[in-house]
Design a protein around this motif. Structure first.
Motif, mmCIF file in Angstrom:
data_model
loop_
_atom_site.group_PDB
_atom_site.id
_atom_site.type_symbol
_atom_site.label_atom_id
_atom_site.label_comp_id
_atom_site.label_asym_id
_atom_site.label_seq_id
_atom_site.Cartn_x
_atom_site.Cartn_y
_atom_site.Cartn_z
ATOM 1 N N PHE A 246 3.286 4.541 5.924
ATOM 2 C CA PHE A 246 4.091 3.498 5.277
ATOM 3 C C PHE A 246 3.282 2.713 4.248
ATOM 4 N N ALA A 247 1.975 2.548 4.504
ATOM 5 C CA ALA A 247 1.130 1.832 3.525
ATOM 6 C C ALA A 247 1.119 2.592 2.203
ATOM 7 N N ARG B 60 3.478 4.153 0.932
ATOM 8 C CA ARG B 60 4.735 3.961 0.214
ATOM 9 C C ARG B 60 4.893 2.524 -0.266
ATOM 10 N N GLU B 61 4.335 1.615 0.537
ATOM 11 C CA GLU B 61 4.367 0.194 0.163
ATOM 12 C C GLU B 61 3.524 -0.057 -1.091
ATOM 13 N N ARG C 209 4.905 -0.706 -4.611
ATOM 14 C CA ARG C 209 5.736 -1.879 -4.913
ATOM 15 C C ARG C 209 4.892 -2.987 -5.566
ATOM 16 N N ARG D 193 -2.270 -6.391 -1.421
ATOM 17 C CA ARG D 193 -2.147 -6.343 0.026
ATOM 18 C C ARG D 193 -3.392 -5.708 0.636
ATOM 19 N N SER E 143 -3.244 -3.690 2.993
ATOM 20 C CA SER E 143 -2.871 -2.281 3.219
ATOM 21 C C SER E 143 -3.067 -1.452 1.956
ATOM 22 N N ASP E 144 -3.016 -2.098 0.767
ATOM 23 C CA ASP E 144 -3.336 -1.348 -0.459
ATOM 24 C C ASP E 144 -4.803 -0.937 -0.453
ATOM 25 N N GLU F 19 -2.471 -7.153 7.598
ATOM 26 C CA GLU F 19 -1.232 -7.746 7.053
ATOM 27 C C GLU F 19 -1.528 -8.806 6.000
ATOM 28 N N GLN G 134 -2.172 -10.658 2.613
ATOM 29 C CA GLN G 134 -1.677 -10.403 1.272
ATOM 30 C C GLN G 134 -2.230 -11.465 0.328
ATOM 31 N N SER H 209 1.130 -11.270 -4.378
ATOM 32 C CA SER H 209 2.083 -10.274 -3.853
ATOM 33 C C SER H 209 3.404 -10.931 -3.474
#
Ligand code: T1G
Length: 700
Positions: free
Chosen positions: A273-274, A276-277, A280, A627, A629-630, A693, A695, A699
């Motif tokens: 999911f990261a 795909r996130e 954004r 983020r 996660s990026d 998590e 950010q 963001s």
């Protein structure tokens, strides 16, 4: 009645058509399985229905279980779609387009027939998210295509194109027509009265070659290190060969339940999911009109430029490769040809593909020849004046509206944009070597980069098979900047007594494919030597690394000179521990007055990774990454961080911000300013918040 919001049931010409409609990829989300069961039962009860079709609306068949629902409480359905399909008294035809993956293919395997359009792909990719097929796939696929082929598909998780799936026996017929629904109804009518109904579970599984499963265990040992899912996949397929069907299903269920909430599965779902996130950019206006990218140009026919050009050709985009030196251009084209030829020789690329891609790369020698391209990527020497000269020429030559991107890995995008009259069209597009292989593309926003330029560059990355990740403009951008402290600690710990081979072993045991010193030897120690010399010349307070400097000055540049940190036998890339390196380390450290000491493996791991966690927090505070996660996506796809650990920040959460902060604060006392804890890390330590998590303000 079927749940007609996500599953429709319509009768046409005596055929009951079951259509799953759960965008975007028809995952088996809430109500889908139940809807299929209800539709099958409705079709069975309807005397007007002779046979049924199962298909997906939109762009795909069923892409598998809804991954978002894993790790959360799920009601057990009264009846699973797999059982309803397989037990149907009337034949069901699975009509596949787009993807039939995981539970999607497993539903199709419970149908009596399977047809597909030529471009469809099927697979059981569960191992890639740390689990295994839990809908009977490990028991049915071996019965359909044999244990060897099934084992390879399930352990690799690869997507199999429809023609190959037909050759294997998964697909009964490839339908060329443009209307899959009509083709499926016609096919269903043809087989409606055939009996007995062919059920995969009734097929006899062919005996496996002796040693098949142990051979597979040995073949995956290196890349499946520290992981459970690949081995559970093997055990489940082995059960298909050694146990009756129902018992095999129970074995599959037990093995699945052992994996669903494992750390490895949670990490791999997070990575999925990261990735795909990361696409954004919430600060950009929605629905920006973006320039169409139909043709590209690359300036610089070196290793990076050639790899970038290949990325375009690999995705069908014509690309012109420009170099001022005809010799360099010829060498670059030769390197590209050789790269493709090696892939063909290895069997990872068809000759026809090479023949299709190579002509898409056109060598040119003038800026005029590229002036009409929609995007140009500069990939020349990493020296600002050289890049500025190129961008001045690009500004003069390129048509209005072209994207002007630089592959620089660290230089100031604003300084590059400043030499053009269109800084709004300039951004960074930082590829990672080898550019045609590594998936990470760091897209760097300059102060004057227009939103449309940034969005177009992010979209371009995805169009050429990359994972585009946003970075703000700063020294080293995000990926390399977050990695620099790791490199510094690596160098300093050797001065303090940790041996290269000990550090490498710690990181290989952690899950990296190679240790950092072996990587240094592979890429060449002289590369970073030049960088250190440049930085020392620019900054008298710069803290150099005398030990690798000494190695380079002694001619020990790594693999290419037969010795670097390690020694190499001629023609062999295997690193061998070298006592001469130990002598050099002791000599230089003594000259620096540094007392050598021993290190625990844990201290080595934490010195390397905590330093980067701290830098990642500073990057987020400054808004240079959106983020945490990026940053994890960058470490997974740019630095080979072990995927089953989720990424740098996901892994750090397993330890906790508080423990990391306390350790860094202690090292701050002991080692000084470089270990100053980031303010964000301190806040998370106090609040008990999650690092992954985190950010940046940008963001929101
Ligand atoms: N569950 C939930 N969301 C999913 C999903 C899934 N299986 N697959 C895709 N999405 C979302 C994705 O997050 C994105 O969301 C959007 O769909 C488009 O995806 C019982 C237990 C199908 C090849 O592992 O490989 O079945 O960002 O950008 O590039 O045995 O998605 O738009 O909000 O990737 O065209 C097995 C995973 C599950 C397939 C399409 N299935 N998906 O690629 O689009 S486990 C998978 C993919 C299972 C059973 C077991 C790809 C794709 P958003 P995308 P794409």
């Amino acid at each position: 009645m079927a749940d007609d919001t996500v599953v429709r049931f319509e009768v046409q010409d005596g055929i009951g058509v079951i259509t799953v409609d759960y965008p975007p990829v028809n995952a088996l989300g809430p109500g889908v399985g139940e809807g299929i069961v209800a539709a099958v039962e409705q079709g069975e009860a309807d005397p007007a229905v002779a046979a049924m079709v199962l298909m997906g609306a939109g762009r795909s068949f069923i892409a598998g279980a809804d991954i978002r629902r894993f790790g959360k409480p799920r009601a057990t359905p009264k009846r699973r779609s797999y059982d309803a399909l397989e037990a149907s008294s009337k034949p069901v035809v699975a009509a596949i387009h787009g993807y039939a993956l995981g539970g999607g293919l497993e539903n199709a395997l419970c149908c009596h027939y399977r047809i597909a359009v030529p471009g469809a792909k099927v697979g059981l990719p569960e191992v890639l998210i740390g689990i295994l097929p839990g809908g009977g796939g490990t028991q049915r696929l071996p019965r359909l295509i044999g244990p060897k082929a099934a084992l390879e598909m399930i352990v690799s998780g690869r997507h199999v194109p429809a023609p190959e799936a037909k050759a294997l026996g998964i697909i009964d017929e490839i339908v060329e027509g443009r209307d899959l629904r009509a083709e499926a109804i016609a096919y269903a009518k043809r087989i409606a009265t055939l009996r007995p109904l062919p059920r995969v579970r009734d097929m006899t599984v062919k005996q496996a070659d002796p040693g098949l499963f142990d051979t597979m265990r040995q073949s995956i040992a290196r890349r499946a290190r520290n992981q459970k899912a690949p081995y559970h996949c093997i055990a489940a397929v082995e059960a298909a060969v050694t146990q009756p069907f129902e018992e095999g299903l129970r074995t599959e269920r037990r093995l699945f339940e052992e994996l669903e909430n494992s750390e490895e599965a949670r990490a791999l779902r997070y990575a999925f999911f990261a990735e795909r996130e990361v696409a954004r950019l919430p600060f950009l206006p929605k629905d920006l009109p973006l320039p169409e990218i139909r043709t590209a140009a690359v300036v610089g026919a070196g290793t990076m430029g050639g790899g970038i050009a290949m990325s375009f050709a690999d995705h069908g985009i014509p690309v012109k490769l420009l170099d001022a030196s005809p010799e360099a251009l010829a060498r670059g084209m030769g390197r590209i040809r050789d790269n493709y030829a090696v892939s063909v020789k290895r069997g990872s690329l068809a000759q026809a593909e090479m023949d299709r891609r190579l002509p898409l790369i056109e060598p040119v020698e003038s800026y005029e020849a590229i002036s009409d391209c929609d995007v140009v990527i500069e990939a020349v020497f990493e020296q600002l004046p050289v890049k500025q000269e190129i961008f001045a020429k690009l500004d003069a030559a390129m048509k209005p509206g072209a994207l002007l991107l630089s592959n620089t890995s660290a230089l100031d995008i604003d300084a590059i944009a400043a030499v053009t009259r269109r800084p709004e069209a300039v951004a960074g597009a930082h590829f990672f070597a080898p550019a045609n292989v590594m998936k990470l593309l760091e897209v760097v926003e300059g102060a004057k980069t227009a939103p449309a330029t940034l969005a177009a560059a992010m979209k371009l990355g995805r169009a050429i098979g990359k994972i585009s990740a946003y970075a703000g403009n700063c020294d080293g951008f995000v990926a390399n900047r977050s990695r620099v402290p790791f490199n510094i600690e690596q160098g300093l710990m050797v001065e303090e007594g940790a041996l290269p081979e000990q550090i490498d072993k710690v990181m290989v045991d952690f899950g990296y494919p190679m240790g950092p010193f072996a990587v240094n030897d592979m890429s060449g120690l002289d590369v970073s030597y030049q960088t250190r010399k440049r930085r020392a010349a620019a900054d008298p307070n710069y803290r150099g690394l005398p030990i690798p400097d000494r190695l380079v000055e002694m001619g020990r540049k790594g693999q290419k000179t037969g010795a670097g940190w390690y020694r190499y036998e001629k023609g062999d890339r295997t690193p061998h521990v070298d006592p001469e390196t130990h002598r050099i380390i002791r000599e230089v450290a003594a000259g620096m007055g540094i007392e050598q000491r021993s290190f625990t493996d844990q201290e080595i791991l934490q010195r390397l990774l905590f330093s980067s966690v701290n830098e990642a927090c500073k990057i987020l505070e400054e808004g240079k990454a959106l983020r945490a996660s990026d940053i994890d996506v960058m470490w997974l796809n740019g630095f080979g961080f072990p995927r089953y650990r989720g990424g740098l920040m996901f892994w750090a959460d397993g330890i906790g911000a508080r423990e990391i902060y306390n350790q860094i604060a202690a090292w701050h006392q002991r080692y000084g300013a470089r270990w100053r804890p980031a303010e964000l890390l301190r806040r998370l330590a106090e609040s008990g918040g999650s690092l992954r998590e985190a950010q940046s303000p940008k963001s929101r």
